[in-house]
Design a protein around this motif. Sequence first.
Motif, PDB file in Angstrom:
ATOM      1  N   SER A 275     -22.587 -40.612 -10.754  1.00  0.00           N
ATOM      2  CA  SER A 275     -23.019 -41.955 -10.364  1.00  0.00           C
ATOM      3  C   SER A 275     -22.037 -42.993 -10.906  1.00  0.00           C
ATOM      4  O   SER A 275     -21.408 -42.784 -11.938  1.00  0.00           O
ATOM      5  CB  SER A 275     -24.422 -42.256 -10.890  1.00  0.00           C
ATOM      6  OG  SER A 275     -25.369 -41.386 -10.329  1.00  0.00           O
ATOM      7  N   LYS A 276     -21.921 -44.096 -10.177  1.00  0.00           N
ATOM      8  CA  LYS A 276     -21.053 -45.191 -10.601  1.00  0.00           C
ATOM      9  C   LYS A 276     -21.878 -46.458 -10.759  1.00  0.00           C
ATOM     10  O   LYS A 276     -22.683 -46.797  -9.881  1.00  0.00           O
ATOM     11  CB  LYS A 276     -19.933 -45.412  -9.591  1.00  0.00           C
ATOM     12  CG  LYS A 276     -18.932 -44.262  -9.518  1.00  0.00           C
ATOM     13  CD  LYS A 276     -17.798 -44.584  -8.556  1.00  0.00           C
ATOM     14  CE  LYS A 276     -16.779 -43.451  -8.525  1.00  0.00           C
ATOM     15  NZ  LYS A 276     -15.653 -43.756  -7.607  1.00  0.00           N
TER      16      LYS A 276
ATOM     17  N   SER B 112     -24.560 -46.547  -7.676  1.00  0.00           N
ATOM     18  CA  SER B 112     -24.315 -45.796  -6.446  1.00  0.00           C
ATOM     19  C   SER B 112     -24.078 -44.327  -6.746  1.00  0.00           C
ATOM     20  O   SER B 112     -23.421 -43.982  -7.739  1.00  0.00           O
ATOM     21  CB  SER B 112     -23.092 -46.359  -5.696  1.00  0.00           C
ATOM     22  OG  SER B 112     -23.302 -47.708  -5.347  1.00  0.00           O
ATOM     23  N   GLN B 113     -24.601 -43.490  -5.882  1.00  0.00           N
ATOM     24  CA  GLN B 113     -24.369 -42.050  -5.955  1.00  0.00           C
ATOM     25  C   GLN B 113     -23.955 -41.593  -4.564  1.00  0.00           C
ATOM     26  O   GLN B 113     -24.762 -41.499  -3.656  1.00  0.00           O
ATOM     27  CB  GLN B 113     -25.633 -41.328  -6.415  1.00  0.00           C
ATOM     28  CG  GLN B 113     -25.426 -39.842  -6.695  1.00  0.00           C
ATOM     29  CD  GLN B 113     -26.655 -39.219  -7.348  1.00  0.00           C
ATOM     30  OE1 GLN B 113     -27.362 -39.869  -8.111  1.00  0.00           O
ATOM     31  NE2 GLN B 113     -26.906 -37.964  -7.043  1.00  0.00           N
ATOM     32  N   GLN B 114     -22.643 -41.345  -4.399  1.00  0.00           N
ATOM     33  CA  GLN B 114     -22.079 -40.938  -3.113  1.00  0.00           C
ATOM     34  C   GLN B 114     -21.476 -39.542  -3.276  1.00  0.00           C
ATOM     35  O   GLN B 114     -20.330 -39.394  -3.694  1.00  0.00           O
ATOM     36  CB  GLN B 114     -20.995 -41.928  -2.658  1.00  0.00           C
ATOM     37  CG  GLN B 114     -21.488 -43.345  -2.428  1.00  0.00           C
ATOM     38  CD  GLN B 114     -22.179 -43.490  -1.081  1.00  0.00           C
ATOM     39  OE1 GLN B 114     -22.223 -42.554  -0.298  1.00  0.00           O
ATOM     40  NE2 GLN B 114     -22.736 -44.666  -0.828  1.00  0.00           N
TER      41      GLN B 114
ATOM     42  N   PHE C  94     -27.220 -37.852   1.729  1.00  0.00           N
ATOM     43  CA  PHE C  94     -27.657 -37.659   0.339  1.00  0.00           C
ATOM     44  C   PHE C  94     -27.339 -38.850  -0.568  1.00  0.00           C
ATOM     45  O   PHE C  94     -27.529 -38.752  -1.773  1.00  0.00           O
ATOM     46  CB  PHE C  94     -26.998 -36.401  -0.246  1.00  0.00           C
ATOM     47  CG  PHE C  94     -27.406 -35.129   0.434  1.00  0.00           C
ATOM     48  CD1 PHE C  94     -28.570 -34.469   0.073  1.00  0.00           C
ATOM     49  CD2 PHE C  94     -26.640 -34.589   1.446  1.00  0.00           C
ATOM     50  CE1 PHE C  94     -28.945 -33.298   0.696  1.00  0.00           C
ATOM     51  CE2 PHE C  94     -27.002 -33.411   2.075  1.00  0.00           C
ATOM     52  CZ  PHE C  94     -28.163 -32.766   1.710  1.00  0.00           C
ATOM     53  N   LYS C  95     -26.878 -39.942  -0.013  1.00  0.00           N
ATOM     54  CA  LYS C  95     -26.481 -41.073  -0.846  1.00  0.00           C
ATOM     55  C   LYS C  95     -27.698 -41.783  -1.422  1.00  0.00           C
ATOM     56  O   LYS C  95     -28.818 -41.678  -0.914  1.00  0.00           O
ATOM     57  CB  LYS C  95     -25.661 -42.067  -0.036  1.00  0.00           C
ATOM     58  CG  LYS C  95     -26.489 -42.868   0.965  1.00  0.00           C
ATOM     59  CD  LYS C  95     -25.655 -43.937   1.638  1.00  0.00           C
ATOM     60  CE  LYS C  95     -26.519 -44.774   2.591  1.00  0.00           C
ATOM     61  NZ  LYS C  95     -25.746 -45.845   3.255  1.00  0.00           N
ATOM     62  N   SER C  96     -27.456 -42.520  -2.488  1.00  0.00           N
ATOM     63  CA  SER C  96     -28.457 -43.427  -3.044  1.00  0.00           C
ATOM     64  C   SER C  96     -27.721 -44.633  -3.590  1.00  0.00           C
ATOM     65  O   SER C  96     -26.603 -44.524  -4.110  1.00  0.00           O
ATOM     66  CB  SER C  96     -29.275 -42.755  -4.148  1.00  0.00           C
ATOM     67  OG  SER C  96     -28.459 -42.468  -5.274  1.00  0.00           O
ATOM     68  N   GLU C  97     -28.355 -45.788  -3.441  1.00  0.00           N
ATOM     69  CA  GLU C  97     -27.727 -47.033  -3.890  1.00  0.00           C
ATOM     70  C   GLU C  97     -28.813 -48.032  -4.206  1.00  0.00           C
ATOM     71  O   GLU C  97     -29.739 -48.244  -3.418  1.00  0.00           O
ATOM     72  CB  GLU C  97     -26.795 -47.562  -2.798  1.00  0.00           C
ATOM     73  CG  GLU C  97     -26.003 -48.785  -3.195  1.00  0.00           C
ATOM     74  CD  GLU C  97     -25.050 -49.202  -2.088  1.00  0.00           C
ATOM     75  OE1 GLU C  97     -23.949 -48.624  -2.009  1.00  0.00           O
ATOM     76  OE2 GLU C  97     -25.425 -50.077  -1.284  1.00  0.00           O
ATOM     77  N   GLY C  98     -28.719 -48.632  -5.362  1.00  0.00           N
ATOM     78  CA  GLY C  98     -29.723 -49.606  -5.770  1.00  0.00           C
ATOM     79  C   GLY C  98     -29.125 -50.679  -6.648  1.00  0.00           C
ATOM     80  O   GLY C  98     -28.024 -50.533  -7.193  1.00  0.00           O
TER      81      GLY C  98
ATOM     82  N   ASP D 201     -32.786 -36.074  -7.452  1.00  0.00           N
ATOM     83  CA  ASP D 201     -31.327 -36.010  -7.466  1.00  0.00           C
ATOM     84  C   ASP D 201     -30.694 -37.121  -8.300  1.00  0.00           C
ATOM     85  O   ASP D 201     -29.474 -37.110  -8.501  1.00  0.00           O
ATOM     86  CB  ASP D 201     -30.779 -36.093  -6.032  1.00  0.00           C
ATOM     87  CG  ASP D 201     -31.235 -34.923  -5.169  1.00  0.00           C
ATOM     88  OD1 ASP D 201     -31.478 -33.846  -5.743  1.00  0.00           O
ATOM     89  OD2 ASP D 201     -31.338 -35.091  -3.942  1.00  0.00           O
ATOM     90  N   LEU D 202     -31.492 -38.083  -8.757  1.00  0.00           N
ATOM     91  CA  LEU D 202     -30.950 -39.161  -9.577  1.00  0.00           C
ATOM     92  C   LEU D 202     -30.435 -38.608 -10.905  1.00  0.00           C
ATOM     93  O   LEU D 202     -31.131 -37.864 -11.596  1.00  0.00           O
ATOM     94  CB  LEU D 202     -32.007 -40.228  -9.848  1.00  0.00           C
ATOM     95  CG  LEU D 202     -32.412 -41.105  -8.658  1.00  0.00           C
ATOM     96  CD1 LEU D 202     -33.586 -41.998  -9.045  1.00  0.00           C
ATOM     97  CD2 LEU D 202     -31.231 -41.960  -8.200  1.00  0.00           C
TER      98      LEU D 202
END
Length: 604
Positions: free
Chosen positions: A347-348, A508-510, A255-259, A289-290
């Motif tokens: 998110s960070k 990042s969303q972890q 489920f992670k996202s990173e950009g 989910d963002l």
Amino acid sequence: MSKTSQKQSTDVETHQETDPVGERARGAAPDEGDLDEAGSQLSTAPVETVVPGSFGGVRAPGAAGWLAWAWRETVGWTRWFWRQLTSMRVALILLFLLSLGAIPGSLIPQTGSDELKVQDFKAAHTTLGPIYEKLGLFNVYSSVWFSAIYILLFVSLIGCIVPRTWQFVGQLRGRPPGAPRRLTRLPAYATWRTEAEPEQVRAAALALLKKRRFRAHTAGDAVAAEKGFLREAGNLVFHIALIVMLIAFATGQLFKSEGGKLILEGDGFSNTLTQYDDFKSGSLFNSDDLAPFSFQLDDFVGTFERTGPNKGTARTFRADVTYSEGADGKEKKTSIEVNKPLEIDGSKVYLIGHGYAPVVTVRDGRGKVVFQQAVPLLPIDANITSTGAIKVLDGYADKNGKKEQLGFNAFFVPTFAGAGHGEMLSQFPELDFPVLALSAYHGSLGVDSGIPQNVYQLDTSKMKEFKDADGELLKKRLLPGETMKLPDGAGSITFEKDVKQWATFQISQQPGDGWALGGAIAAIAGLAGSLFIQRRRVWVRATTGNDGITVVEMAGLGRSESAKLPEELGDLAAVLYDKTPPAPDTGEPTPDPQAVPAEGAEKQ
């Protein structure tokens, strides 16, 4: 026996014997079978079993006999494989394999993190590339073999922990077993005689052991006590924490996202998929989910050491931003620094880079402004020597009115050493003497071909060079405010006196980070408990000897050999000795209350 200041060493005998478990393994006497119960359930570790020759046993004749035998064989082997899979040995092997399998993911470029590096690796290693591709080494963490190890480890830990947890709960609800018949065979032993009645001794021992936080009760002519349950609890906590960490790792990967996003001073960012410069996510991630938030880069503050061995090292590296949560959230101001991210709704936002964006103005042959903006250039060294491309896509026409596209290779230094002082490389990261070097092209930039392009590189395959008076590629170094004229009245490009700064951010969303951290802390605490806490049992027996004098025996048994067990038993014996008046020393041997000679027992 007279009481002296050295009673523990003279009046109370404390000694360490051989391991009773080891003696039983070598063949203990039949009358010592009660040691099995005394040492039982000191651990919840499963007992290893050997594999018999056949689980099915004798096969009866006929088809029915064969089917029954096959069923017994299948069930037996299935149970055996399950016991092996859920054993601690196999769990450790799988954990080692998981760690070993993660090494290629760190050394070999991964498709999920940097597709370009993967392509470069394949181009540079024509032999290894296809092999790595077949082995799944370019996507280690989603490969079949890594997932198989991961799932097997998960199943192994659960299959190991569940039965041990129930067994441990049963031990907590139970009571310590009664004292063995011959306490002299235990690893730590002490004995003395006292004038107190056996009931008084047992009552004093029960109170003392409970005061020392033992679980104690009276069983027959002895007091049985146990301590150190936190050892097994720590062991279970450690393995449960490993499961939590595995779940957190899987959740984070799925489920992670990173950009990443490059933002000029004064520009902003909204956390939507189209706003990212580059973006990667887990296989179960959904763009919905963002987290809804936005921020604007108000100012970037960067100062650097000017003297000494650390010249050029950043002293201040800060991005001042204005952010808001949700669609209509109230605006707030904060600063983002290295290792001090902005945390918004799970998110960070990390500050990861900085550079310069010279402001340039491009005019066509009639003097019309067709391009005017700050162009971010990418640093190539610690002093922010930067390269990039300026692309004029629309609006330009030459003096004859022909529409074309313009391209300029750009090379920028914030602090130029000056002509004749070596190559054009920056001497310092701050804007002390900025210089912009340009080379000019015209034609088609190739942006309409549908093939993705790097915005910081210029594709000159379909472009022509602007020529100078010597017939060479037109190029020039510009100071702020200077202009480079294009030949034949084709226009000009001006390096304006304004140089903006930009910063790059990683968003990042972890979702599993918090659980992983909690699991790691719990694992360390559980491991410490399982290593430094000893599970042990103590028995105090008080009986009346043949001469009418009360004989007190104390013995201890631990899960493993430890010097602390005799020390603890000696301390308990000394305290209990003080609470029970000693019997007078008659000089005669003390009769064994069990009327059985004990090797190593005290002679009084």
